[in-house]
Design a protein around this motif. Structure first.
Motif, PDB file in Angstrom:
ATOM      1  N   TYR A  13      35.028  43.360  44.167  1.00 34.18           N
ATOM      2  CA  TYR A  13      35.541  42.127  44.799  1.00 34.18           C
ATOM      3  C   TYR A  13      36.222  41.370  43.677  1.00 34.18           C
ATOM      4  O   TYR A  13      37.397  40.872  43.789  1.00 34.18           O
ATOM      5  CB  TYR A  13      34.535  41.274  45.412  1.00 34.18           C
ATOM      6  N   VAL A  14      35.548  41.004  42.604  1.00 33.42           N
ATOM      7  CA  VAL A  14      36.388  40.160  41.443  1.00 33.42           C
ATOM      8  C   VAL A  14      37.495  40.617  40.948  1.00 33.42           C
ATOM      9  O   VAL A  14      38.620  40.010  40.653  1.00 33.42           O
ATOM     10  CB  VAL A  14      35.064  39.791  40.355  1.00 33.42           C
ATOM     11  N   ALA A  15      37.449  42.102  40.640  1.00 33.17           N
ATOM     12  CA  ALA A  15      38.657  42.808  40.388  1.00 33.17           C
ATOM     13  C   ALA A  15      39.765  42.626  41.284  1.00 33.17           C
ATOM     14  O   ALA A  15      40.971  42.424  41.022  1.00 33.17           O
ATOM     15  CB  ALA A  15      38.420  44.259  39.945  1.00 33.17           C
ATOM     16  N   GLY A  16      39.454  42.766  42.597  1.00 32.87           N
ATOM     17  CA  GLY A  16      40.290  42.571  43.596  1.00 32.87           C
ATOM     18  C   GLY A  16      41.241  41.202  43.867  1.00 32.87           C
ATOM     19  O   GLY A  16      42.325  41.070  43.838  1.00 32.87           O
ATOM     20  N   ILE A  17      40.324  39.955  43.338  1.00 34.61           N
ATOM     21  CA  ILE A  17      40.533  39.055  43.596  1.00 34.61           C
ATOM     22  C   ILE A  17      41.594  38.759  42.333  1.00 34.61           C
ATOM     23  O   ILE A  17      42.779  38.216  42.560  1.00 34.61           O
ATOM     24  CB  ILE A  17      39.798  37.749  43.180  1.00 34.61           C
ATOM     25  N   ASP A  18      41.489  39.162  41.243  1.00 31.65           N
ATOM     26  CA  ASP A  18      42.306  39.137  40.151  1.00 31.65           C
ATOM     27  C   ASP A  18      43.634  39.966  40.281  1.00 31.65           C
ATOM     28  O   ASP A  18      44.735  39.522  40.169  1.00 31.65           O
ATOM     29  CB  ASP A  18      41.787  39.775  38.641  1.00 31.65           C
ATOM     30  N   GLN A  72      47.344  25.519  45.151  1.00 33.86           N
ATOM     31  CA  GLN A  72      46.161  25.367  44.046  1.00 33.86           C
ATOM     32  C   GLN A  72      46.701  26.240  42.819  1.00 33.86           C
ATOM     33  O   GLN A  72      47.721  27.198  43.002  1.00 33.86           O
ATOM     34  CB  GLN A  72      44.931  25.960  44.507  1.00 33.86           C
ATOM     35  N   SER A  73      46.324  25.950  41.646  1.00 35.20           N
ATOM     36  CA  SER A  73      46.505  26.618  40.456  1.00 35.20           C
ATOM     37  C   SER A  73      45.784  27.900  40.532  1.00 35.20           C
ATOM     38  O   SER A  73      44.961  28.273  41.184  1.00 35.20           O
ATOM     39  CB  SER A  73      46.066  26.135  39.350  1.00 35.20           C
ATOM     40  N   HIS A  74      46.089  28.999  39.654  1.00 28.43           N
ATOM     41  CA  HIS A  74      45.553  30.288  39.421  1.00 28.43           C
ATOM     42  C   HIS A  74      43.937  30.275  39.203  1.00 28.43           C
ATOM     43  O   HIS A  74      43.108  30.940  39.907  1.00 28.43           O
ATOM     44  CB  HIS A  74      46.173  31.073  38.183  1.00 28.43           C
ATOM     45  N   ILE A  75      43.545  29.327  38.290  1.00 29.51           N
ATOM     46  CA  ILE A  75      42.152  29.124  38.132  1.00 29.51           C
ATOM     47  C   ILE A  75      41.445  28.596  39.424  1.00 29.51           C
ATOM     48  O   ILE A  75      40.335  28.946  39.886  1.00 29.51           O
ATOM     49  CB  ILE A  75      41.881  28.100  36.987  1.00 29.51           C
ATOM     50  N   ALA A  76      42.043  27.490  40.000  1.00 27.55           N
ATOM     51  CA  ALA A  76      41.170  27.089  41.375  1.00 27.55           C
ATOM     52  C   ALA A  76      41.307  28.026  42.382  1.00 27.55           C
ATOM     53  O   ALA A  76      40.111  28.136  43.179  1.00 27.55           O
ATOM     54  CB  ALA A  76      42.195  25.640  41.617  1.00 27.55           C
ATOM     55  N   CYS A  77      42.298  28.784  42.607  1.00 23.39           N
ATOM     56  CA  CYS A  77      42.259  29.871  43.621  1.00 23.39           C
ATOM     57  C   CYS A  77      41.194  30.898  43.199  1.00 23.39           C
ATOM     58  O   CYS A  77      40.470  31.232  44.205  1.00 23.39           O
ATOM     59  CB  CYS A  77      43.724  30.411  43.811  1.00 23.39           C
ATOM     60  N   ARG A  78      41.094  31.285  42.215  1.00 24.09           N
ATOM     61  CA  ARG A  78      40.188  32.138  41.800  1.00 24.09           C
ATOM     62  C   ARG A  78      38.792  31.818  41.947  1.00 24.09           C
ATOM     63  O   ARG A  78      37.956  32.564  42.665  1.00 24.09           O
ATOM     64  CB  ARG A  78      40.387  32.841  40.224  1.00 24.09           C
TER      65      ARG A  78
END
Length: 149
Positions: A15-20, A50-56
């Motif tokens: 899931y985390v890899a998919g988010i990235d 939102q920023s990249h970090i906030a979205c992630r």
């Protein structure tokens, strides 16, 4: 594009890899001139930039908004349309022309988006929601179209 990872547990590496992968795709296709995208987090529902970090962080903690499997607001329809219509002189009829026009506004005009642009995305996302909570087969848009015919 394979999106099977969206069904995995939010704690899983898949899931985390998919988010990235999603964020790389979105930031490559529809990033604003100030470096943000509309956040598909379940509470933002593509209504807040939102920023990249906030979205992630939000997507990992709470996940995507329900039924957001075609990343239309994040460039998927635009990317598909450009492949489908690479030899055509006119934009496709699937809305990619409108999406591209709104994306051009974001890319060419720095600063905060206008209320009209924010409302446009809000209404587009609202059209994909059910007309009432118990409805599982229709969207607000399909319901309105049925009423008008």
């Amino acid at each position: 594009m394979d999106k099977a990872w969206m069904c995995h547990s939010r704690e899983s590496e898949t899931y985390v890899a998919g988010i990235d992968m999603f964020l790389n795709f979105a930031f490559r296709n529809v990033v604003t001139s100030w470096g943000e995208i509309l956040c598909p987090y379940r509470d933002c529902v593509n209504g807040m930039f939102q920023s990249h970090i906030a979205c992630r962080d939000r997507l990992i903690i709470r996940g995507f908004m329900p039924k957001y499997t075609v990343w239309r607001v994040h460039g998927e329809a635009l990317a598909f349309s450009s492949i489908q219509n690479e030899n055509d002189n006119e934009p496709g009829v699937d809305g990619a022309g409108m999406h591209g026009m709104v994306n051009d506004i974001f890319v060419s005009h720095p600063g905060e988006p206008s209320a009209q642009v924010t409302n446009f995305y809000k209404y587009m996302n609202d059209a994909e929601r059910p007309p009432y909570p118990e409805c599982k087969t229709e969207t607000k848009l399909s319901f309105i179209v049925c009423l008008s015919t």
